[in-house]
Design a protein around this motif. Sequence first.
Motif, PDB file in Angstrom:
ATOM      1  N   LEU A  81     -33.068  -3.179  27.676  1.00 36.22           N
ATOM      2  CA  LEU A  81     -32.329  -3.186  26.413  1.00 36.22           C
ATOM      3  C   LEU A  81     -31.535  -4.471  26.207  1.00 36.22           C
ATOM      4  CD1 LEU A  81     -31.257  -1.868  23.827  1.00 36.22           C
ATOM      5  CD2 LEU A  81     -29.501  -0.762  25.235  1.00 36.22           C
ATOM      6  N   GLU A  82     -30.761  -4.909  27.214  1.00 33.97           N
ATOM      7  CA  GLU A  82     -29.928  -6.100  27.038  1.00 33.97           C
ATOM      8  C   GLU A  82     -30.772  -7.327  26.739  1.00 33.97           C
ATOM      9  OE1 GLU A  82     -28.265  -5.105  30.604  1.00 33.97           O
ATOM     10  OE2 GLU A  82     -27.171  -3.561  29.503  1.00 33.97           O
ATOM     11  N   ASP A  83     -31.885  -7.467  27.464  1.00 34.87           N
ATOM     12  CA  ASP A  83     -32.775  -8.606  27.230  1.00 34.87           C
ATOM     13  C   ASP A  83     -33.407  -8.521  25.841  1.00 34.87           C
ATOM     14  OD1 ASP A  83     -32.260  -9.746  29.715  1.00 34.87           O
ATOM     15  OD2 ASP A  83     -33.835  -8.586  30.678  1.00 34.87           O
ATOM     16  N   PHE A  84     -33.734  -7.309  25.421  1.00 34.46           N
ATOM     17  CA  PHE A  84     -34.304  -7.117  24.086  1.00 34.46           C
ATOM     18  C   PHE A  84     -33.292  -7.539  23.015  1.00 34.46           C
ATOM     19  CE2 PHE A  84     -34.613  -4.328  20.325  1.00 34.46           C
ATOM     20  CZ  PHE A  84     -35.832  -4.766  19.832  1.00 34.46           C
ATOM     21  N   ILE A  85     -32.049  -7.107  23.142  1.00 35.36           N
ATOM     22  CA  ILE A  85     -31.017  -7.472  22.160  1.00 35.36           C
ATOM     23  C   ILE A  85     -30.805  -8.984  22.149  1.00 35.36           C
ATOM     24  CG2 ILE A  85     -28.540  -7.308  21.626  1.00 35.36           C
ATOM     25  CD1 ILE A  85     -28.719  -4.352  22.531  1.00 35.36           C
ATOM     26  N   ARG A  86     -30.732  -9.589  23.323  1.00 35.39           N
ATOM     27  CA  ARG A  86     -30.558 -11.046  23.395  1.00 35.39           C
ATOM     28  C   ARG A  86     -31.731 -11.764  22.718  1.00 35.39           C
ATOM     29  NH1 ARG A  86     -29.521 -11.448  28.483  1.00 35.39           N
ATOM     30  NH2 ARG A  86     -31.585 -12.011  29.214  1.00 35.39           N
ATOM     31  N   PHE A  87     -32.937 -11.305  22.984  1.00 34.27           N
ATOM     32  CA  PHE A  87     -34.125 -11.902  22.358  1.00 34.27           C
ATOM     33  C   PHE A  87     -34.058 -11.781  20.840  1.00 34.27           C
ATOM     34  CE2 PHE A  87     -38.368 -10.952  20.538  1.00 34.27           C
ATOM     35  CZ  PHE A  87     -38.900 -12.227  20.619  1.00 34.27           C
ATOM     36  N   MET A  88     -33.717 -10.596  20.334  1.00 37.25           N
ATOM     37  CA  MET A  88     -33.662 -10.379  18.883  1.00 37.25           C
ATOM     38  C   MET A  88     -32.565 -11.222  18.234  1.00 37.25           C
ATOM     39  SD  MET A  88     -36.222  -8.507  18.233  1.00 37.25           S
ATOM     40  CE  MET A  88     -35.909  -8.185  16.510  1.00 37.25           C
ATOM     41  N   GLU A  89     -31.437 -11.386  18.905  1.00 42.63           N
ATOM     42  CA  GLU A  89     -30.369 -12.220  18.364  1.00 42.63           C
ATOM     43  C   GLU A  89     -30.790 -13.682  18.312  1.00 42.63           C
ATOM     44  OE1 GLU A  89     -27.080 -11.039  20.863  1.00 42.63           O
ATOM     45  OE2 GLU A  89     -26.563  -9.374  19.518  1.00 42.63           O
ATOM     46  N   GLU A  90     -31.524 -14.145  19.337  1.00 42.92           N
ATOM     47  CA  GLU A  90     -32.032 -15.515  19.336  1.00 42.92           C
ATOM     48  C   GLU A  90     -33.030 -15.720  18.199  1.00 42.92           C
ATOM     49  OE1 GLU A  90     -33.615 -16.345  23.225  1.00 42.92           O
ATOM     50  OE2 GLU A  90     -31.645 -16.144  24.165  1.00 42.92           O
ATOM     51  N   VAL A  91     -33.887 -14.732  17.982  1.00 40.98           N
ATOM     52  CA  VAL A  91     -34.853 -14.809  16.878  1.00 40.98           C
ATOM     53  C   VAL A  91     -34.102 -14.899  15.551  1.00 40.98           C
ATOM     54  CG1 VAL A  91     -36.611 -13.495  15.607  1.00 40.98           C
ATOM     55  CG2 VAL A  91     -36.750 -13.692  18.090  1.00 40.98           C
ATOM     56  N   GLY A  92     -33.050 -14.094  15.404  1.00 37.91           N
ATOM     57  CA  GLY A  92     -32.244 -14.123  14.184  1.00 37.91           C
ATOM     58  C   GLY A  92     -31.600 -15.475  13.953  1.00 37.91           C
ATOM     59  N   GLU A  93     -31.087 -16.090  15.015  1.00 37.59           N
ATOM     60  CA  GLU A  93     -30.473 -17.417  14.905  1.00 37.59           C
ATOM     61  C   GLU A  93     -31.519 -18.457  14.518  1.00 37.59           C
ATOM     62  OE1 GLU A  93     -27.215 -18.346  14.952  1.00 37.59           O
ATOM     63  OE2 GLU A  93     -26.921 -16.189  14.966  1.00 37.59           O
ATOM     64  N   GLU A  94     -32.699 -18.339  15.092  1.00 35.33           N
ATOM     65  CA  GLU A  94     -33.780 -19.273  14.775  1.00 35.33           C
ATOM     66  C   GLU A  94     -34.178 -19.148  13.298  1.00 35.33           C
ATOM     67  OE1 GLU A  94     -38.290 -19.779  16.293  1.00 35.33           O
ATOM     68  OE2 GLU A  94     -36.789 -19.609  17.886  1.00 35.33           O
ATOM     69  N   GLU A  95     -34.232 -17.932  12.790  1.00 38.92           N
ATOM     70  CA  GLU A  95     -34.565 -17.718  11.380  1.00 38.92           C
ATOM     71  C   GLU A  95     -33.496 -18.327  10.470  1.00 38.92           C
ATOM     72  OE1 GLU A  95     -35.291 -13.566  10.663  1.00 38.92           O
ATOM     73  OE2 GLU A  95     -37.028 -13.549  11.990  1.00 38.92           O
TER      74      GLU A  95
END
Length: 140
Positions: free
Chosen positions: A60-74
Motif C-alpha cells: 500500500l505505501e509503495d502504491f500511494i507513493r507511486f500514485m503521488e509521483e504520477v500525479g506530480e508528473e502530470e
Amino acid sequence: MNKSHEYERVFNHFDENGDGKISPAKLQQCVKAVGGELSLVEAEEVVQALDTDGDGLLGLEDFIRFMEEVGEEEKLNDLKEAFKLYEMDGCGCITPKSLKRMLSRLGESRTLEECKLMIALFDLDGDGDLNFHEFRVMMS
C-alpha cells in the motif's frame, strides 16, 4: 477526501485477499480506476522497481507513493503545456510581449507596461522574462 485516502480505497478494492499487496495486473487496474493508463509491462516494471521484499507484489505505501509521483508528473506536464502557450517567441521564456498577446487571446486587455510589472513579480533572475522555473514558482 484527500488523494492518499482515495488511493488507499482503490488499493483495498483490488487487494481482494486483504494481504496488503497487489500484483502488477492489479496495479494496472488500480491506475485505470483513477483515470490513468499503465500497460502490463509498465506495471511489472513499477512493481519490480518498488518491491522491497522481492515477492513480486506492491504494498500500500509503495502504491500511494507511486500514485503521488504520477500525479506530480502530470502536474508538471500540464505546466509545461501551459508555459508553451505563453512562450510564443521561441526563446524558451515568457516575454512581456508574449504575455500581452496571450492575455489578449483570453480576453484580458493589458498594456505592455502592465505585463512587464506582472512578470517582474516572479522574475527571479531579473532578466525581464519568465523562464520555466519562474513560471512554475508563479503557478504554485
